[in-house]
Design an enzyme around this catalytic site. Structure first.
Site, PDB file in Angstrom:
ATOM      1  N   ARG A   1       2.514   8.163   9.954  1.00  0.00           N
ATOM      2  CA  ARG A   1       2.108   9.489   9.881  1.00  0.00           C
ATOM      3  C   ARG A   1       0.950   9.966  10.603  1.00  0.00           C
ATOM      4  O   ARG A   1       0.980  11.264  11.165  1.00  0.00           O
ATOM      5  CB  ARG A   1       1.783   9.829   8.382  1.00  0.00           C
ATOM      6  CG  ARG A   1       2.925   9.899   7.498  1.00  0.00           C
ATOM      7  CD  ARG A   1       2.738  10.253   6.261  1.00  0.00           C
ATOM      8  NE  ARG A   1       3.722  10.183   5.130  1.00  0.00           N
ATOM      9  CZ  ARG A   1       4.169   9.243   4.304  1.00  0.00           C
ATOM     10  NH1 ARG A   1       3.248   8.053   4.340  1.00  0.00           N
ATOM     11  NH2 ARG A   1       5.130   9.198   3.542  1.00  0.00           N
TER      12      ARG A   1
ATOM     13  N   GLU B   1      -1.955   5.104   3.062  1.00  0.00           N
ATOM     14  CA  GLU B   1      -1.805   3.721   2.607  1.00  0.00           C
ATOM     15  C   GLU B   1      -3.215   3.160   2.252  1.00  0.00           C
ATOM     16  O   GLU B   1      -3.343   2.245   1.286  1.00  0.00           O
ATOM     17  CB  GLU B   1      -1.127   2.875   3.500  1.00  0.00           C
ATOM     18  CG  GLU B   1       0.237   3.094   3.616  1.00  0.00           C
ATOM     19  CD  GLU B   1       0.681   4.222   4.397  1.00  0.00           C
ATOM     20  OE1 GLU B   1       1.755   4.500   4.625  1.00  0.00           O
ATOM     21  OE2 GLU B   1      -0.178   5.018   5.118  1.00  0.00           O
TER      22      GLU B   1
ATOM     23  N   ASP C   1       0.793  -1.200  -0.016  1.00  0.00           N
ATOM     24  CA  ASP C   1       0.014  -0.017  -0.130  1.00  0.00           C
ATOM     25  C   ASP C   1       0.917   1.294   0.158  1.00  0.00           C
ATOM     26  O   ASP C   1       0.331   2.292   0.338  1.00  0.00           O
ATOM     27  CB  ASP C   1      -0.948   0.008   1.070  1.00  0.00           C
ATOM     28  CG  ASP C   1      -0.194  -0.338   2.699  1.00  0.00           C
ATOM     29  OD1 ASP C   1       1.158  -0.186   2.767  1.00  0.00           O
ATOM     30  OD2 ASP C   1      -0.769  -0.801   3.542  1.00  0.00           O
TER      31      ASP C   1
ATOM     32  N   HIS D   1      12.782   5.391  14.084  1.00  0.00           N
ATOM     33  CA  HIS D   1      12.706   5.663  12.399  1.00  0.00           C
ATOM     34  C   HIS D   1      13.391   7.172  12.303  1.00  0.00           C
ATOM     35  O   HIS D   1      13.613   7.931  13.031  1.00  0.00           O
ATOM     36  CB  HIS D   1      11.121   5.819  12.246  1.00  0.00           C
ATOM     37  CG  HIS D   1      10.957   5.862  10.959  1.00  0.00           C
ATOM     38  ND1 HIS D   1      11.115   6.902   9.928  1.00  0.00           N
ATOM     39  CD2 HIS D   1      10.507   4.666  10.124  1.00  0.00           C
ATOM     40  CE1 HIS D   1      10.741   6.515   8.606  1.00  0.00           C
ATOM     41  NE2 HIS D   1      10.225   5.158   8.695  1.00  0.00           N
TER      42      HIS D   1
ATOM     43  N   HIS E   1       6.130   5.038  13.783  1.00  0.00           N
ATOM     44  CA  HIS E   1       6.529   6.044  12.814  1.00  0.00           C
ATOM     45  C   HIS E   1       5.474   6.474  12.034  1.00  0.00           C
ATOM     46  O   HIS E   1       5.403   7.074  10.953  1.00  0.00           O
ATOM     47  CB  HIS E   1       7.539   5.027  11.888  1.00  0.00           C
ATOM     48  CG  HIS E   1       6.881   4.122  10.944  1.00  0.00           C
ATOM     49  ND1 HIS E   1       6.821   2.789  11.430  1.00  0.00           N
ATOM     50  CD2 HIS E   1       6.109   3.951   9.704  1.00  0.00           C
ATOM     51  CE1 HIS E   1       5.974   1.831  10.539  1.00  0.00           C
ATOM     52  NE2 HIS E   1       5.727   2.655   9.511  1.00  0.00           N
TER      53      HIS E   1
ATOM     54  N   GLU F   1      -0.575  -9.146  -0.816  1.00  0.00           N
ATOM     55  CA  GLU F   1      -1.265  -8.718   0.173  1.00  0.00           C
ATOM     56  C   GLU F   1      -2.357  -7.654  -0.149  1.00  0.00           C
ATOM     57  O   GLU F   1      -2.573  -6.660   0.595  1.00  0.00           O
ATOM     58  CB  GLU F   1      -0.386  -7.948   1.176  1.00  0.00           C
ATOM     59  CG  GLU F   1      -0.637  -7.668   2.578  1.00  0.00           C
ATOM     60  CD  GLU F   1       0.401  -6.741   3.378  1.00  0.00           C
ATOM     61  OE1 GLU F   1       0.832  -7.544   4.239  1.00  0.00           O
ATOM     62  OE2 GLU F   1       0.611  -5.652   3.075  1.00  0.00           O
TER      63      GLU F   1
END
Length: 373
Positions: free
Chosen positions: A218, A135, A99, A248, A216, A121
């Protein structure tokens, strides 16, 4: 003479590389295919770690990563540059996984050329287009036109069917991340030096239960990341635990974690780990705190409970099976649920022994067979 089916596998980030290298290996060994690899290098350094350990040399490296690039700039460059590769290679099928922006751009570039897309996936859905962001929309976009949907679980398959995807194009294959984890743990067993870099921390924290951590996302930047850091600081005040946190590279993560957690005796803020060392971290951890997607699949394969620091998950199978629990970013909730697993042996045992719903390590072989049809 029977012509080989040319398969172009496109990926750009560390998680994609981890989940696709078993399939790339399988395609390279399979006499039915001419396997080609294109990387966007959406994540440069972390991608290269996986390529090196897995022995994959891309035929095309677009090297698209630039400091502070925006999503629209990355999308535009990926679309154009992957398109050039497609025009050169003229593959029979394009494989993408998951994604990321690379996935969406690569799939659209293939669609513009009427090249069938295999989506590995496929079918993960959180139900919220902003969690995870971007995503959720990336994978939904690919799901509207992929020719082959390789769903990791029945839940993912059912999500695609609810969206009126042609059932004949949807196949439950298991998740290639389990194939990858089996591969890397076998390598470490044969060559322990591959993951020896954590030995110093293992000695430093001997006698303590280790909480492995990643963060990590967003959507957690800002207030959410501050709350997560606060929770970790409170947990680290216990004498019987230690936190190992590969931080990260994103400054939205690093600045917060360094401000709140640097210098604490029971917290190790370390550089991002290569894949063997991350597998080792999973192995030595008592439990995992994460907002990552892949960890929700990997940790249960090693019997490690996962507390997911997100409001939603596109992997509800883990929650339903009991291997994972959603705790969001509220500091009190994170602390309470972690303390419960630390102090209640029955609660811990129930999660540690729950069945991992994400596969048996044979997903790459199944996908190869589907690509050959």
């Amino acid at each position: 003479m029977v012509s080989l089916r040319k398969i172009l596998t496109v990926f750009g980030t560390r998680p994609e590389a981890i989940k696709l290298f078993p399939l790339v290996h399988a395609l390279e060994r399979d006499p039915r295919f001419d396997s080609r690899v294109c990387v966007s290098a959406q994540h440069r350094g972390m991608l290269d770690q996986v390529l090196e350990i897995t022995g994959i040399t891309p035929h095309h490296d677009l090297d698209l990563m630039t400091p502070g690039q925006t999503l629209d700039a990355l999308t535009a460059r990926a679309l154009v540059e992957i398109g050039k590769v497609l025009d050169e290679e003229k593959p029979d099928q394009v494989v993408v996984q998951g994604d990321t922006t690379t996935v969406m751009a690569g799939a659209i570039a293939a669609y513009y050329r009427q090249i069938p897309v295999c989506h590995v996936e496929a079918g993960l859905r959180s139900g919220d287009i902003y969690h995870p962001w971007p995503e959720e929309v990336n994978r939904r976009t690919v799901g509207t036109f992929a020719a082959l949907h390789c769903a990791p679980t029945e839940t993912a398959r059912d999500a695609l069917l609810r969206e009126n995807v042609d059932p004949s194009t949807v196949h439950v294959t298991g998740n290639t991340v389990i194939d990858a984890l089996h591969w890397v743990t076998d390598r470490i067993e044969r060559d322990p030096g591959l993951a020896a870099g954590l030995a110093g921390l293992e000695r430093r924290f001997a006698g303590k239960r280790i909480i492995g951590m990643t963060s990590h996302r967003r959507e957690n930047f800002g207030e959410g990341m501050q709350k997560i850091a606060n929770a970790v600081k409170r947990l680290a005040s216990r004498d019987d635990v230690a936190v190992i946190f590969p931080v990260h590279l994103n400054p939205n993560v690093r600045a917060v974690m360094n401000e709140q957690l640097a210098g604490l005796d029971n917290v190790a803020l370390i550089e991002p780990l290569d894949y063997p060392h991350f597998a080792r971290l999973l192995d030595i951890s008592h439990l995992m705190l994460t907002d990552s997607g892949g960890v929700q699949e990997e940790a249960p394969a090693l019997g490690k409970p996962v507390l997911v620091m997100r409001e939603t998950t596109e992997r509800p199978e883990g929650v339903e099976a009991g291997t994972a629990r959603l705790v969001g970013t509220d500091a009190d909730t994170i602390v309470r649920e972690t303390q419960r697993l630390l102090d209640d042996q029955d609660a811990y045992g129930a999660m540690a022994r729950a069945h991992n719903p994400f596969g048996d390590g044979q997903a790459a072989k199944r996908i190869c067979d589907l690509l050959a049809i």
